[in-house]
Write a protein that holds these residues in place. Structure first.
Motif, PDB file in Angstrom:
ATOM      1  N   PHE A   1       0.839  -1.195   0.000  1.00  0.00           N
ATOM      2  CA  PHE A   1       0.000   0.000   0.000  1.00  0.00           C
ATOM      3  C   PHE A   1       0.881   1.254   0.000  1.00  0.00           C
ATOM      4  CE2 PHE A   1      -1.251   3.209   3.184  1.00  0.00           C
ATOM      5  CZ  PHE A   1      -2.208   3.897   2.457  1.00  0.00           C
ATOM      6  N   LEU A   2       1.928   1.271   0.837  1.00  0.00           N
ATOM      7  CA  LEU A   2       2.819   2.445   0.896  1.00  0.00           C
ATOM      8  C   LEU A   2       3.544   2.658  -0.434  1.00  0.00           C
ATOM      9  CD1 LEU A   2       4.418   2.126   4.445  1.00  0.00           C
ATOM     10  CD2 LEU A   2       2.768   3.841   3.671  1.00  0.00           C
ATOM     11  N   ARG A   3       3.995   1.561  -1.059  1.00  0.00           N
ATOM     12  CA  ARG A   3       4.665   1.693  -2.364  1.00  0.00           C
ATOM     13  C   ARG A   3       3.724   2.330  -3.384  1.00  0.00           C
ATOM     14  NH1 ARG A   3       6.107  -3.509  -0.985  1.00  0.00           N
ATOM     15  NH2 ARG A   3       8.197  -3.616  -0.124  1.00  0.00           N
ATOM     16  N   ALA A   4       2.457   1.904  -3.374  1.00  0.00           N
ATOM     17  CA  ALA A   4       1.470   2.443  -4.315  1.00  0.00           C
ATOM     18  C   ALA A   4       1.122   3.904  -3.989  1.00  0.00           C
ATOM     19  CB  ALA A   4       0.208   1.583  -4.296  1.00  0.00           C
ATOM     20  N   LEU A   5       1.072   4.242  -2.707  1.00  0.00           N
ATOM     21  CA  LEU A   5       0.756   5.606  -2.275  1.00  0.00           C
ATOM     22  C   LEU A   5       1.859   6.587  -2.669  1.00  0.00           C
ATOM     23  CD1 LEU A   5      -1.182   7.473  -0.642  1.00  0.00           C
ATOM     24  CD2 LEU A   5       0.178   6.877   1.387  1.00  0.00           C
ATOM     25  N   ARG A   6       3.114   6.129  -2.617  1.00  0.00           N
ATOM     26  CA  ARG A   6       4.278   6.973  -2.919  1.00  0.00           C
ATOM     27  C   ARG A   6       4.274   8.242  -2.070  1.00  0.00           C
ATOM     28  NH1 ARG A   6       2.113   6.806  -7.857  1.00  0.00           N
ATOM     29  NH2 ARG A   6       2.517   8.993  -8.162  1.00  0.00           N
ATOM     30  N   PRO A   7       4.274   8.091  -0.749  1.00  0.00           N
ATOM     31  CA  PRO A   7       4.181   9.276   0.112  1.00  0.00           C
ATOM     32  C   PRO A   7       5.412  10.172   0.006  1.00  0.00           C
ATOM     33  CG  PRO A   7       4.717   7.340   1.420  1.00  0.00           C
ATOM     34  CD  PRO A   7       4.448   6.860   0.017  1.00  0.00           C
ATOM     35  N   VAL A   8       5.173  11.461   0.258  1.00  0.00           N
ATOM     36  CA  VAL A   8       6.253  12.448   0.247  1.00  0.00           C
ATOM     37  C   VAL A   8       6.331  13.116   1.615  1.00  0.00           C
ATOM     38  CG1 VAL A   8       6.141  12.863  -2.246  1.00  0.00           C
ATOM     39  CG2 VAL A   8       4.745  14.258  -0.688  1.00  0.00           C
ATOM     40  N   ARG A   9       7.507  13.677   1.881  1.00  0.00           N
ATOM     41  CA  ARG A   9       7.754  14.314   3.178  1.00  0.00           C
ATOM     42  C   ARG A   9       7.025  15.635   3.323  1.00  0.00           C
ATOM     43  NH1 ARG A   9      12.049  13.360   6.511  1.00  0.00           N
ATOM     44  NH2 ARG A   9      13.360  11.618   5.952  1.00  0.00           N
ATOM     45  N   GLY A  10       6.405  15.793   4.481  1.00  0.00           N
ATOM     46  CA  GLY A  10       5.904  17.089   4.888  1.00  0.00           C
ATOM     47  C   GLY A  10       7.039  17.793   5.613  1.00  0.00           C
ATOM     48  N   LYS A  11       6.712  18.759   6.454  1.00  0.00           N
ATOM     49  CA  LYS A  11       7.769  19.479   7.174  1.00  0.00           C
ATOM     50  C   LYS A  11       8.524  18.508   8.094  1.00  0.00           C
ATOM     51  CE  LYS A  11       5.216  20.953  11.198  1.00  0.00           C
ATOM     52  NZ  LYS A  11       3.880  21.269  11.428  1.00  0.00           N
ATOM     53  N   ARG A  12       9.819  18.703   8.177  1.00  0.00           N
ATOM     54  CA  ARG A  12      10.665  17.831   8.992  1.00  0.00           C
ATOM     55  C   ARG A  12      10.668  18.357  10.425  1.00  0.00           C
ATOM     56  NH1 ARG A  12      16.892  16.398   8.537  1.00  0.00           N
ATOM     57  NH2 ARG A  12      16.760  14.259   9.251  1.00  0.00           N
ATOM     58  N   THR A  13      10.268  17.489  11.363  1.00  0.00           N
ATOM     59  CA  THR A  13      10.219  17.904  12.760  1.00  0.00           C
ATOM     60  C   THR A  13      11.098  16.994  13.605  1.00  0.00           C
ATOM     61  OG1 THR A  13       8.195  16.598  13.036  1.00  0.00           O
ATOM     62  CG2 THR A  13       7.915  18.941  12.637  1.00  0.00           C
ATOM     63  N   ARG A  14      11.737  17.597  14.609  1.00  0.00           N
ATOM     64  CA  ARG A  14      12.648  16.839  15.477  1.00  0.00           C
ATOM     65  C   ARG A  14      11.895  15.738  16.197  1.00  0.00           C
ATOM     66  NH1 ARG A  14      17.872  17.721  15.257  1.00  0.00           N
ATOM     67  NH2 ARG A  14      18.127  16.788  17.281  1.00  0.00           N
ATOM     68  N   PRO A  15      12.597  14.635  16.500  1.00  0.00           N
ATOM     69  CA  PRO A  15      11.951  13.515  17.193  1.00  0.00           C
ATOM     70  C   PRO A  15      11.381  13.895  18.560  1.00  0.00           C
ATOM     71  CG  PRO A  15      14.032  12.835  16.254  1.00  0.00           C
ATOM     72  CD  PRO A  15      13.962  14.334  16.113  1.00  0.00           C
ATOM     73  N   ALA A  16      10.357  13.159  18.925  1.00  0.00           N
ATOM     74  CA  ALA A  16       9.710  13.345  20.227  1.00  0.00           C
ATOM     75  C   ALA A  16      10.669  12.924  21.335  1.00  0.00           C
ATOM     76  CB  ALA A  16       8.442  12.497  20.293  1.00  0.00           C
ATOM     77  N   ALA A  17      10.650  13.661  22.406  1.00  0.00           N
ATOM     78  CA  ALA A  17      11.491  13.319  23.563  1.00  0.00           C
ATOM     79  C   ALA A  17      10.701  12.409  24.493  1.00  0.00           C
ATOM     80  CB  ALA A  17      11.888  14.590  24.303  1.00  0.00           C
ATOM     81  N   GLU A  18      11.442  11.554  25.201  1.00  0.00           N
ATOM     82  CA  GLU A  18      10.773  10.723  26.199  1.00  0.00           C
ATOM     83  C   GLU A  18      10.283  11.598  27.324  1.00  0.00           C
ATOM     84  OE1 GLU A  18      12.331   7.016  27.506  1.00  0.00           O
ATOM     85  OE2 GLU A  18      13.454   6.729  25.640  1.00  0.00           O
ATOM     86  N   ARG A  19       9.147  11.212  27.866  1.00  0.00           N
ATOM     87  CA  ARG A  19       8.631  11.951  29.006  1.00  0.00           C
ATOM     88  C   ARG A  19       9.515  11.670  30.197  1.00  0.00           C
ATOM     89  NH1 ARG A  19       3.446   9.292  28.047  1.00  0.00           N
ATOM     90  NH2 ARG A  19       2.639  10.284  26.199  1.00  0.00           N
ATOM     91  N   PRO A  20       9.809  12.692  31.011  1.00  0.00           N
ATOM     92  CA  PRO A  20      10.631  12.435  32.193  1.00  0.00           C
ATOM     93  C   PRO A  20       9.902  11.506  33.161  1.00  0.00           C
ATOM     94  CG  PRO A  20       9.790  14.697  32.181  1.00  0.00           C
ATOM     95  CD  PRO A  20       9.392  14.069  30.888  1.00  0.00           C
ATOM     96  N   ALA A  21      10.676  10.687  33.821  1.00  0.00           N
ATOM     97  CA  ALA A  21      10.089   9.764  34.797  1.00  0.00           C
ATOM     98  C   ALA A  21       9.489  10.555  35.949  1.00  0.00           C
ATOM     99  CB  ALA A  21      11.167   8.811  35.320  1.00  0.00           C
ATOM    100  N   ILE A  22       8.356  10.098  36.408  1.00  0.00           N
ATOM    101  CA  ILE A  22       7.691  10.751  37.521  1.00  0.00           C
ATOM    102  C   ILE A  22       8.224  10.141  38.814  1.00  0.00           C
ATOM    103  CG2 ILE A  22       5.488  11.148  38.675  1.00  0.00           C
ATOM    104  CD1 ILE A  22       4.195  10.924  35.895  1.00  0.00           C
ATOM    105  N   LYS A  23       8.716  11.005  39.697  1.00  0.00           N
ATOM    106  CA  LYS A  23       9.236  10.505  40.966  1.00  0.00           C
ATOM    107  C   LYS A  23       8.103  10.418  41.977  1.00  0.00           C
ATOM    108  CE  LYS A  23      13.904  12.147  40.350  1.00  0.00           C
ATOM    109  NZ  LYS A  23      15.026  12.863  40.900  1.00  0.00           N
ATOM    110  N   ILE A  24       7.994   9.268  42.577  1.00  0.00           N
ATOM    111  CA  ILE A  24       6.982   9.051  43.593  1.00  0.00           C
ATOM    112  C   ILE A  24       7.688   8.996  44.939  1.00  0.00           C
ATOM    113  CG2 ILE A  24       5.191   7.486  44.450  1.00  0.00           C
ATOM    114  CD1 ILE A  24       4.861   6.559  41.552  1.00  0.00           C
ATOM    115  N   ARG A  25       7.157   9.779  45.851  1.00  0.00           N
ATOM    116  CA  ARG A  25       7.797   9.818  47.172  1.00  0.00           C
ATOM    117  C   ARG A  25       7.207   8.821  48.107  1.00  0.00           C
ATOM    118  NH1 ARG A  25       8.868  16.152  48.217  1.00  0.00           N
ATOM    119  NH2 ARG A  25       9.257  16.640  46.080  1.00  0.00           N
TER     120      ARG A  25
END
Length: 166
Positions: free
Chosen positions: A142-166
């Protein structure tokens, strides 16, 4: 004269499996007619994906899309969620709950080994691994047939910081 759009590379087969799993898990959220988010399998990241109305222009801030230049699983999952491709529910259900990040780390991103592990688990769970593989391959077709093109290039998502539980 307009600059021609850069085509996306076709991803490795594992990315189709991961996208189908994201659908099975319900980790895709459609925000509006262009924007969607996809939560990673371990819940540590949320990826942002934008698509054009016809699905051909895609922007995604997952690592694979940014660094490797191929359509990453979040974008594939969004295309599926938007109805551009319709996999059978038994396949997405079979791939629900797979801990992709954990498996990819375990096998040091040797995707052949990750897929083999998943296929073994599918068989043990009463699912047909050949049918799942066939569907994942159909997603890439399906992707080969769609032949998608790039939209705007955005930096990768960062991992959410770990939540510290007291």
């Amino acid at each position: 004269m307009a600059v021609p759009a850069t085509p996306w590379k076709i991803p490795p087969l594992i990315k189709a499996y991961e996208a189908l799993g994201a659908i099975g898990d319900g980790r895709v959220r459609i925000e509006d007619e262009r924007r969607a988010t996809v939560t990673s399998s371990d819940g540590s990241k949320t990826y942002e994906v934008e698509t054009s109305a016809d699905g051909r222009e895609i922007a995604s801030n997952d690592n694979a899309s940014y660094w490797q230049g191929y359509v990453g699983y979040p974008a594939i999952a969004v295309l599926i969620a938007r109805g551009f491709y319709r996999p059978p529910a038994n396949v997405t259900d079979a791939l629900a709950g797979v801990a992709w990040k954990e498996l990819n780390r375990k096998y040091k991103n040797d995707w052949t080994r990750t897929i083999a592990d998943v296929e073994k688990a599918l068989e043990q769970g009463g699912h047909d691994p050949d049918a799942v593989r066939s569907e994942a391959e159909a997603v890439l077709s399906f992707l080969r047939a769609l032949r998608p093109v790039r939209g705007k290039r955005t930096r990768p998502a960062a991992e959410r910081p770990a939540i510290k539980i007291r």
